[in-house]
Design a protein around this motif. Structure first.
Motif, PDB file in Angstrom:
ATOM      1  N   THR A 114      10.536  10.912 -11.583  1.00  0.00           N
ATOM      2  CA  THR A 114      11.235  10.694 -12.697  1.00  0.00           C
ATOM      3  C   THR A 114      10.947  11.176 -14.076  1.00  0.00           C
ATOM      4  OG1 THR A 114      11.920   8.517 -11.453  1.00  0.00           O
ATOM      5  CG2 THR A 114      12.403   8.605 -13.948  1.00  0.00           C
ATOM      6  N   SER A 115       9.505  11.005 -14.319  1.00  0.00           N
ATOM      7  CA  SER A 115       9.071  11.616 -15.634  1.00  0.00           C
ATOM      8  C   SER A 115       8.804  13.002 -15.739  1.00  0.00           C
ATOM      9  CB  SER A 115       7.619  11.078 -15.751  1.00  0.00           C
ATOM     10  OG  SER A 115       6.631  11.559 -14.949  1.00  0.00           O
ATOM     11  N   ILE A 116       9.243  13.759 -14.723  1.00  0.00           N
ATOM     12  CA  ILE A 116       9.126  15.481 -15.013  1.00  0.00           C
ATOM     13  C   ILE A 116      10.487  15.802 -15.946  1.00  0.00           C
ATOM     14  CG2 ILE A 116       8.839  17.436 -13.810  1.00  0.00           C
ATOM     15  CD1 ILE A 116       8.530  16.097 -11.138  1.00  0.00           C
ATOM     16  N   PRO A 117       9.823  16.331 -17.076  1.00  0.00           N
ATOM     17  CA  PRO A 117      10.794  16.764 -18.192  1.00  0.00           C
ATOM     18  C   PRO A 117      11.719  18.143 -17.558  1.00  0.00           C
ATOM     19  CG  PRO A 117       8.645  16.733 -19.132  1.00  0.00           C
ATOM     20  CD  PRO A 117       8.691  16.426 -17.622  1.00  0.00           C
TER      21      PRO A 117
ATOM     22  N   TRP B   6       8.057  21.880 -13.820  1.00  0.00           N
ATOM     23  CA  TRP B   6       7.933  21.685 -12.430  1.00  0.00           C
ATOM     24  C   TRP B   6       6.813  21.279 -12.154  1.00  0.00           C
ATOM     25  CZ3 TRP B   6       4.527  24.477  -9.565  1.00  0.00           C
ATOM     26  CH2 TRP B   6       3.975  25.583 -10.373  1.00  0.00           C
ATOM     27  N   ILE B   7       6.331  20.637 -10.746  1.00  0.00           N
ATOM     28  CA  ILE B   7       5.034  20.214 -10.409  1.00  0.00           C
ATOM     29  C   ILE B   7       5.163  20.279  -8.959  1.00  0.00           C
ATOM     30  CG2 ILE B   7       6.104  17.891 -10.086  1.00  0.00           C
ATOM     31  CD1 ILE B   7       3.271  16.734 -11.070  1.00  0.00           C
TER      32      ILE B   7
ATOM     33  N   MET C 175       0.921  -1.246   0.078  1.00  0.00           N
ATOM     34  CA  MET C 175       0.100  -0.017  -0.015  1.00  0.00           C
ATOM     35  C   MET C 175       0.892   1.182   0.047  1.00  0.00           C
ATOM     36  SD  MET C 175      -3.087  -0.382  -0.072  1.00  0.00           S
ATOM     37  CE  MET C 175      -4.021   0.908   0.450  1.00  0.00           C
ATOM     38  N   THR C 176       1.399   1.639   1.132  1.00  0.00           N
ATOM     39  CA  THR C 176       2.425   2.629   1.253  1.00  0.00           C
ATOM     40  C   THR C 176       3.341   2.579   0.363  1.00  0.00           C
ATOM     41  OG1 THR C 176       3.726   2.354   2.995  1.00  0.00           O
ATOM     42  CG2 THR C 176       1.502   2.474   3.603  1.00  0.00           C
ATOM     43  N   GLN C 177       3.744   1.337   0.106  1.00  0.00           N
ATOM     44  CA  GLN C 177       5.004   0.985  -0.767  1.00  0.00           C
ATOM     45  C   GLN C 177       4.556   1.307  -2.190  1.00  0.00           C
ATOM     46  OE1 GLN C 177       8.545   0.515  -1.356  1.00  0.00           O
ATOM     47  NE2 GLN C 177       7.709   0.188   0.871  1.00  0.00           N
ATOM     48  N   ASP C 178       3.297   1.013  -2.473  1.00  0.00           N
ATOM     49  CA  ASP C 178       2.749   1.335  -3.950  1.00  0.00           C
ATOM     50  C   ASP C 178       2.883   2.867  -4.130  1.00  0.00           C
ATOM     51  OD1 ASP C 178       2.491  -1.303  -4.333  1.00  0.00           O
ATOM     52  OD2 ASP C 178       0.265  -1.079  -3.915  1.00  0.00           O
ATOM     53  N   PHE C 179       2.708   3.595  -3.244  1.00  0.00           N
ATOM     54  CA  PHE C 179       2.595   5.167  -3.231  1.00  0.00           C
ATOM     55  C   PHE C 179       4.016   5.580  -3.499  1.00  0.00           C
ATOM     56  CE2 PHE C 179       2.809   9.080  -0.762  1.00  0.00           C
ATOM     57  CZ  PHE C 179       2.287   9.857  -1.770  1.00  0.00           C
ATOM     58  N   LYS C 180       4.755   5.059  -2.711  1.00  0.00           N
ATOM     59  CA  LYS C 180       6.309   5.445  -2.766  1.00  0.00           C
ATOM     60  C   LYS C 180       6.680   5.078  -4.262  1.00  0.00           C
ATOM     61  CE  LYS C 180       9.174   4.009   0.209  1.00  0.00           C
ATOM     62  NZ  LYS C 180       9.858   3.097   0.941  1.00  0.00           N
ATOM     63  N   GLN C 181       6.517   4.104  -4.844  1.00  0.00           N
ATOM     64  CA  GLN C 181       6.955   3.762  -6.140  1.00  0.00           C
ATOM     65  C   GLN C 181       6.324   4.781  -7.328  1.00  0.00           C
ATOM     66  OE1 GLN C 181       9.163   1.738  -6.628  1.00  0.00           O
ATOM     67  NE2 GLN C 181       9.495   1.613  -4.723  1.00  0.00           N
ATOM     68  N   GLN C 182       5.094   5.046  -6.939  1.00  0.00           N
ATOM     69  CA  GLN C 182       4.095   6.070  -7.879  1.00  0.00           C
ATOM     70  C   GLN C 182       4.944   7.333  -7.806  1.00  0.00           C
ATOM     71  OE1 GLN C 182       1.199   5.749  -9.814  1.00  0.00           O
ATOM     72  NE2 GLN C 182       2.220   3.628  -9.749  1.00  0.00           N
ATOM     73  N   VAL C 183       5.143   7.832  -6.610  1.00  0.00           N
ATOM     74  CA  VAL C 183       5.705   9.140  -6.533  1.00  0.00           C
ATOM     75  C   VAL C 183       7.232   9.102  -7.312  1.00  0.00           C
ATOM     76  CG1 VAL C 183       6.827  10.545  -4.921  1.00  0.00           C
ATOM     77  CG2 VAL C 183       4.867   9.772  -4.311  1.00  0.00           C
ATOM     78  N   ILE C 184       8.139   7.805  -7.128  1.00  0.00           N
ATOM     79  CA  ILE C 184       9.310   7.878  -7.606  1.00  0.00           C
ATOM     80  C   ILE C 184       9.141   7.881  -8.981  1.00  0.00           C
ATOM     81  CG2 ILE C 184      11.068   6.518  -8.273  1.00  0.00           C
ATOM     82  CD1 ILE C 184      10.996   5.412  -5.282  1.00  0.00           C
ATOM     83  N   GLN C 185       7.974   7.064  -9.676  1.00  0.00           N
ATOM     84  CA  GLN C 185       7.809   6.923 -11.127  1.00  0.00           C
ATOM     85  C   GLN C 185       7.611   8.448 -11.493  1.00  0.00           C
ATOM     86  OE1 GLN C 185       4.524   7.367 -13.057  1.00  0.00           O
ATOM     87  NE2 GLN C 185       6.197   7.406 -14.666  1.00  0.00           N
TER      88      GLN C 185
ATOM     89  N   GLY D 280      14.882  10.558  -2.596  1.00  0.00           N
ATOM     90  CA  GLY D 280      14.847  11.028  -3.877  1.00  0.00           C
ATOM     91  C   GLY D 280      16.404  11.552  -4.311  1.00  0.00           C
ATOM     92  N   ASP D 281      17.133  11.278  -3.596  1.00  0.00           N
ATOM     93  CA  ASP D 281      18.599  11.490  -3.882  1.00  0.00           C
ATOM     94  C   ASP D 281      18.936  11.165  -5.559  1.00  0.00           C
ATOM     95  OD1 ASP D 281      18.149   9.533  -2.002  1.00  0.00           O
ATOM     96  OD2 ASP D 281      20.099   8.628  -2.885  1.00  0.00           O
ATOM     97  N   ALA D 282      18.404  10.028  -6.019  1.00  0.00           N
ATOM     98  CA  ALA D 282      18.459   9.562  -7.478  1.00  0.00           C
ATOM     99  C   ALA D 282      17.461  10.346  -8.618  1.00  0.00           C
ATOM    100  CB  ALA D 282      18.613   8.086  -7.443  1.00  0.00           C
ATOM    101  N   LEU D 283      16.559  11.093  -7.906  1.00  0.00           N
ATOM    102  CA  LEU D 283      15.739  11.387  -8.981  1.00  0.00           C
ATOM    103  C   LEU D 283      15.773  13.011  -9.146  1.00  0.00           C
ATOM    104  CD1 LEU D 283      12.755   9.820  -6.861  1.00  0.00           C
ATOM    105  CD2 LEU D 283      13.956   8.719  -8.967  1.00  0.00           C
ATOM    106  N   PRO D 284      15.016  13.485 -10.073  1.00  0.00           N
ATOM    107  CA  PRO D 284      15.245  15.148 -10.334  1.00  0.00           C
ATOM    108  C   PRO D 284      14.148  15.610  -9.242  1.00  0.00           C
ATOM    109  CG  PRO D 284      13.630  13.924 -12.050  1.00  0.00           C
ATOM    110  CD  PRO D 284      14.429  12.836 -11.141  1.00  0.00           C
TER     111      PRO D 284
END
Length: 92
Positions: free
Chosen positions: A14-17, A21-22, A1-11, A48-52
């Motif tokens: 990662t997709s922000i050009p 910004w968002i 559950m909260t795990q899926d949320f985290k993955q969603q956030v990461i995904q 989030g160190d590996a993400l934008p």
DNA sequence: CTCTTGACGAAAC
DNA sequence: TGTTTCGCCAAGA
């Protein structure tokens, strides 16, 4: 559950050009938890160190990080992508 | 399980 | 425009 949320956030983050910004709240909505804006920042701050992560700001396009060092880094990163941030920390 | 900590957000002063 | 207050959520202690 909260795990899926985290993955969603990461995904999503990662997709922000580059140059775009968002808000934390919008990421939360896209991730399926309209009221979890705070949780989004919580997640990005810790893993989030590996993400934008710098492309995610507070609603309206304002830099909400208070810690001087990190705040400076985020602004620098955004400016390097062409964005203009006012002295008060608002994306122009 | 309870209590605290924020890179949140909206509302009220 | 700058605080303060409160509700919300994931993580940690």
């Amino acid at each position: 559950m909260t795990q899926d949320f985290k993955q969603q956030v990461i995904q999503i983050v990662t997709s922000i050009p580059s140059g775009e910004w968002i808000s934390y709240g919008d990421v939360a909505v896209l991730a399926g938890r309209p009221r979890a804006a705070r949780a989004v920042s919580s997640i990005l701050k810790r893993e989030g160190d590996a993400l934008p992560w710098h492309r995610v700001v507070a609603k309206g396009g304002r830099i909400s990080i208070k810690e001087p060092e990190l705040r400076r880094i985020q602004i620098q990163k955004l400016e390097s992508e062409g964005l203009v941030i006012s002295r008060s920390g608002a994306i122009m």
